[in-house]
Scaffold this motif. Structure first.
Motif, mmCIF file in Angstrom:
data_model
loop_
_atom_site.group_PDB
_atom_site.id
_atom_site.type_symbol
_atom_site.label_atom_id
_atom_site.label_comp_id
_atom_site.label_asym_id
_atom_site.label_seq_id
_atom_site.Cartn_x
_atom_site.Cartn_y
_atom_site.Cartn_z
ATOM 1 N N GLY A 103 7.139 -6.630 -6.820
ATOM 2 C CA GLY A 103 8.236 -5.798 -7.302
ATOM 3 C C GLY A 103 8.562 -4.647 -6.378
ATOM 4 O O GLY A 103 8.995 -3.584 -6.830
ATOM 5 N N GLY A 104 8.330 -4.844 -5.092
ATOM 6 C CA GLY A 104 8.592 -3.794 -4.112
ATOM 7 C C GLY A 104 7.505 -2.758 -3.992
ATOM 8 O O GLY A 104 7.585 -1.870 -3.138
ATOM 9 N N VAL A 105 6.464 -2.834 -4.833
ATOM 10 C CA VAL A 105 5.372 -1.859 -4.822
ATOM 11 C C VAL A 105 4.174 -2.420 -4.057
ATOM 12 O O VAL A 105 3.780 -3.572 -4.265
ATOM 13 N N LEU A 106 3.603 -1.605 -3.178
ATOM 14 C CA LEU A 106 2.424 -1.997 -2.409
ATOM 15 C C LEU A 106 1.163 -1.536 -3.115
ATOM 16 O O LEU A 106 1.046 -0.364 -3.486
ATOM 17 N N TYR A 107 0.216 -2.468 -3.303
ATOM 18 C CA TYR A 107 -1.083 -2.167 -3.908
ATOM 19 C C TYR A 107 -2.189 -2.537 -2.924
ATOM 20 O O TYR A 107 -2.067 -3.498 -2.154
ATOM 21 N N GLY A 108 -3.287 -1.782 -2.980
ATOM 22 C CA GLY A 108 -4.452 -2.101 -2.172
ATOM 23 C C GLY A 108 -5.713 -1.979 -2.996
ATOM 24 O O GLY A 108 -5.836 -1.085 -3.839
ATOM 25 N N SER A 109 -6.664 -2.881 -2.781
ATOM 26 C CA SER A 109 -7.916 -2.814 -3.521
ATOM 27 C C SER A 109 -8.768 -1.664 -2.984
ATOM 28 O O SER A 109 -8.724 -1.319 -1.807
ATOM 29 N N ALA A 110 -9.531 -1.057 -3.869
ATOM 30 C CA ALA A 110 -10.401 0.066 -3.490
ATOM 31 C C ALA A 110 -11.777 -0.453 -3.100
ATOM 32 O O ALA A 110 -12.280 -1.418 -3.685
ATOM 33 N N THR A 111 -12.393 0.168 -2.123
ATOM 34 C CA THR A 111 -13.753 -0.191 -1.743
ATOM 35 C C THR A 111 -14.719 0.323 -2.811
ATOM 36 O O THR A 111 -14.389 1.200 -3.608
ATOM 37 N N ASP A 112 -15.914 -0.222 -2.814
ATOM 38 C CA ASP A 112 -16.905 0.144 -3.832
ATOM 39 C C ASP A 112 -17.168 1.651 -3.859
ATOM 40 O O ASP A 112 -17.328 2.240 -4.933
ATOM 41 N N ASP A 113 -17.204 2.273 -2.666
ATOM 42 C CA ASP A 113 -17.519 3.696 -2.629
ATOM 43 C C ASP A 113 -16.350 4.572 -3.070
ATOM 44 O O ASP A 113 -16.501 5.776 -3.267
ATOM 45 N N MET A 114 -15.173 3.964 -3.261
ATOM 46 C CA MET A 114 -14.015 4.730 -3.705
ATOM 47 C C MET A 114 -13.772 4.630 -5.210
ATOM 48 O O MET A 114 -13.094 5.480 -5.781
ATOM 49 N N VAL A 115 -14.319 3.589 -5.823
ATOM 50 C CA VAL A 115 -14.037 3.338 -7.239
ATOM 51 C C VAL A 115 -14.393 4.542 -8.107
ATOM 52 O O VAL A 115 -13.615 4.963 -8.983
ATOM 53 N N GLU A 116 -15.555 5.135 -7.863
ATOM 54 C CA GLU A 116 -15.967 6.297 -8.663
ATOM 55 C C GLU A 116 -15.013 7.461 -8.457
ATOM 56 O O GLU A 116 -14.663 8.163 -9.428
ATOM 57 N N LYS A 117 -14.576 7.688 -7.222
ATOM 58 C CA LYS A 117 -13.644 8.786 -6.933
ATOM 59 C C LYS A 117 -12.294 8.566 -7.602
ATOM 60 O O LYS A 117 -11.547 9.515 -7.827
ATOM 61 N N LEU A 118 -11.979 7.301 -7.865
ATOM 62 C CA LEU A 118 -10.694 6.966 -8.486
ATOM 63 C C LEU A 118 -10.810 6.837 -10.001
ATOM 64 O O LEU A 118 -9.970 6.212 -10.649
ATOM 65 N N GLY A 119 -11.854 7.406 -10.559
ATOM 66 C CA GLY A 119 -12.018 7.363 -12.007
ATOM 67 C C GLY A 119 -12.326 5.986 -12.541
ATOM 68 O O GLY A 119 -11.947 5.643 -13.666
ATOM 69 N N GLY A 120 -12.995 5.165 -11.732
ATOM 70 C CA GLY A 120 -13.365 3.826 -12.165
ATOM 71 C C GLY A 120 -12.303 2.779 -11.888
ATOM 72 O O GLY A 120 -12.504 1.598 -12.207
ATOM 73 N N ARG A 121 -11.207 3.167 -11.301
ATOM 74 C CA ARG A 121 -10.144 2.206 -11.009
ATOM 75 C C ARG A 121 -10.468 1.422 -9.732
ATOM 76 O O ARG A 121 -11.095 1.935 -8.813
ATOM 77 N N HIS A 122 -9.972 0.182 -9.698
ATOM 78 C CA HIS A 122 -10.278 -0.705 -8.580
ATOM 79 C C HIS A 122 -9.085 -0.956 -7.666
ATOM 80 O O HIS A 122 -9.196 -1.682 -6.675
ATOM 81 N N TRP A 123 -7.919 -0.352 -8.014
ATOM 82 C CA TRP A 123 -6.715 -0.562 -7.227
ATOM 83 C C TRP A 123 -6.012 0.753 -6.949
ATOM 84 O O TRP A 123 -6.125 1.705 -7.714
ATOM 85 N N ILE A 124 -5.283 0.794 -5.840
ATOM 86 C CA ILE A 124 -4.475 1.946 -5.454
ATOM 87 C C ILE A 124 -3.024 1.491 -5.341
ATOM 88 O O ILE A 124 -2.731 0.453 -4.740
ATOM 89 N N SER A 125 -2.111 2.256 -5.908
ATOM 90 C CA SER A 125 -0.682 2.004 -5.744
ATOM 91 C C SER A 125 -0.132 2.974 -4.702
ATOM 92 O O SER A 125 -0.301 4.182 -4.819
ATOM 93 N N TYR A 126 0.544 2.399 -3.683
ATOM 94 C CA TYR A 126 1.186 3.215 -2.657
ATOM 95 C C TYR A 126 2.680 3.364 -2.924
ATOM 96 O O TYR A 126 3.391 3.965 -2.118
ATOM 97 N N GLY A 127 3.143 2.793 -4.025
ATOM 98 C CA GLY A 127 4.538 2.952 -4.408
ATOM 99 C C GLY A 127 5.485 2.023 -3.678
ATOM 100 O O GLY A 127 5.085 1.152 -2.914
ATOM 101 N N PRO A 128 6.805 2.213 -3.888
ATOM 102 C CA PRO A 128 7.814 1.312 -3.340
ATOM 103 C C PRO A 128 8.376 1.702 -1.975
ATOM 104 O O PRO A 128 9.242 1.006 -1.458
ATOM 105 N N HIS A 129 7.908 2.812 -1.403
ATOM 106 C CA HIS A 129 8.507 3.307 -0.162
ATOM 107 C C HIS A 129 7.516 3.287 0.998
ATOM 108 O O HIS A 129 6.298 3.360 0.793
ATOM 109 N N GLU A 130 8.048 3.207 2.211
ATOM 110 C CA GLU A 130 7.204 3.209 3.400
ATOM 111 C C GLU A 130 6.545 4.568 3.609
ATOM 112 O O GLU A 130 5.404 4.654 4.061
ATOM 113 N N GLU A 131 7.266 5.636 3.303
ATOM 114 C CA GLU A 131 6.733 6.979 3.469
ATOM 115 C C GLU A 131 6.810 7.737 2.147
ATOM 116 O O GLU A 131 7.788 7.616 1.415
#
Length: 283
Positions: A103-131
């Motif tokens: 849907g035009g949105v870029l997602y990236g999986s989080a590494t194991d060491d980032m999951v805790e920093k992201l509140g237990g989430r396993h994915w990052i959304s970079y949104g629909p724009h390049e910048e």
């Protein structure tokens, strides 16, 4: 997924030069008609493969700074949906990550060491724009990541058509399929100059993005091999070179073509949006 302002991933598409070699073959080794050439055959196969509505491909080999890799991608053109799994097989960055474009949105999986920093989430959304600007004020440019996950690697096969020494090697089997092998060499500067002749802006920018990745890796000359099947599609592409960051040796094998593709977006409650304040996860 390591959130990076500029990520260098193996590029996957190349254009070509015009050296007429009368009597060269196409498809599964059939002789081409008079006046045609190896460059013509490669350019035609690259164009036809880029025009497919969807494809599934595999990448193996070595990329500078990443070392040995094993990646796999799926992309659908309209509407654009794509998934790219990248696996580093050695070194400090050993492990597997995934990018999705939905849907035009870029997602990236989080590494194991980032999951805790992201509140237990396993994915990052970079949104629909390049910048964009993160909630903390960091300016992010993910144009390279968006291009990598949504690209058709066949665009790089076109680079061989611009190689002055492009030639027909002969018929060979690839994954059980009859193909014709073509080969040649070209410098990144020569390929960059050839972009000026491309009128289609999207095609020109896509190929320029591929060349940017090679330049970032310190590669200034490419050895290219393309295998074309009986349907005039690219069946396999190999790109080799050497730069200041080490050896480049990537083999792209094209698997399914024009098959249905569905890429699901990660669950909202398992995704941290880089543009918004990080809230406590519900999970």
């Amino acid at each position: 997924m390591r959130p990076a302002v500029r990520a260098v991933l193996p590029a996957v598409v190349l254009p070509a030069a015009v050296l007429l070699l009368a009597g060269c073959g196409t498809g599964a080794g059939a002789e081409e008609s008079g006046g045609s050439s190896a460059a013509d055959a490669v350019a035609r196969a690259a164009e036809r493969t880029e025009g497919l509505m969807s494809l599934h491909y595999r990448v193996t080999g070595r990329f500078p700074q990443r070392g040995p890799i094993a990646d796999e991608g799926t992309v659908r053109r309209k509407p654009l949906e794509a998934r790219l799994t990248t696996a580093n097989l050695s070194g400090d960055q050993k492990g597997e990550t995934e990018l999705r474009l939905v849907g035009g949105v870029l997602y990236g999986s989080a590494t194991d060491d980032m999951v805790e920093k992201l509140g237990g989430r396993h994915w990052i959304s970079y949104g629909p724009h390049e910048e964009f600007t993160t909630d903390s004020g960091l300016r992010m440019d993910v144009a390279g990541l968006r291009d990598q996950v949504g690209r058709n690697p066949a665009r790089e096969a076109a680079f061989l058509a611009d190689a002055e020494d492009v030639k027909r090697v002969g018929p060979e089997k690839v994954d059980g399929a009859d193909t014709t092998h073509y080969a040649g060499t070209a410098t990144v500067d020569e390929l960059r100059d050839s972009l000026e002749e491309i009128k289609d802006k999207a095609v020109r920018e896509g190929r320029a993005n591929s060349l940017d990745q090679y330049e970032k890796a310190g590669v200034d000359e490419l050895t290219l091999d393309v295998w074309v099947d009986r349907d005039d599609h690219v069946k396999r592409l190999r790109t080799q070179g050497f730069g200041r960051h080490g050896a480049l040796d990537l083999t792209f094998t094209f698997l399914d073509q024009d098959k249905p593709v569905t890429v699901p977006a990660p669950r909202a409650d398992d995704t941290a949006d880089m543009r918004k304040p990080l809230k406590k996860s519900r999970s």
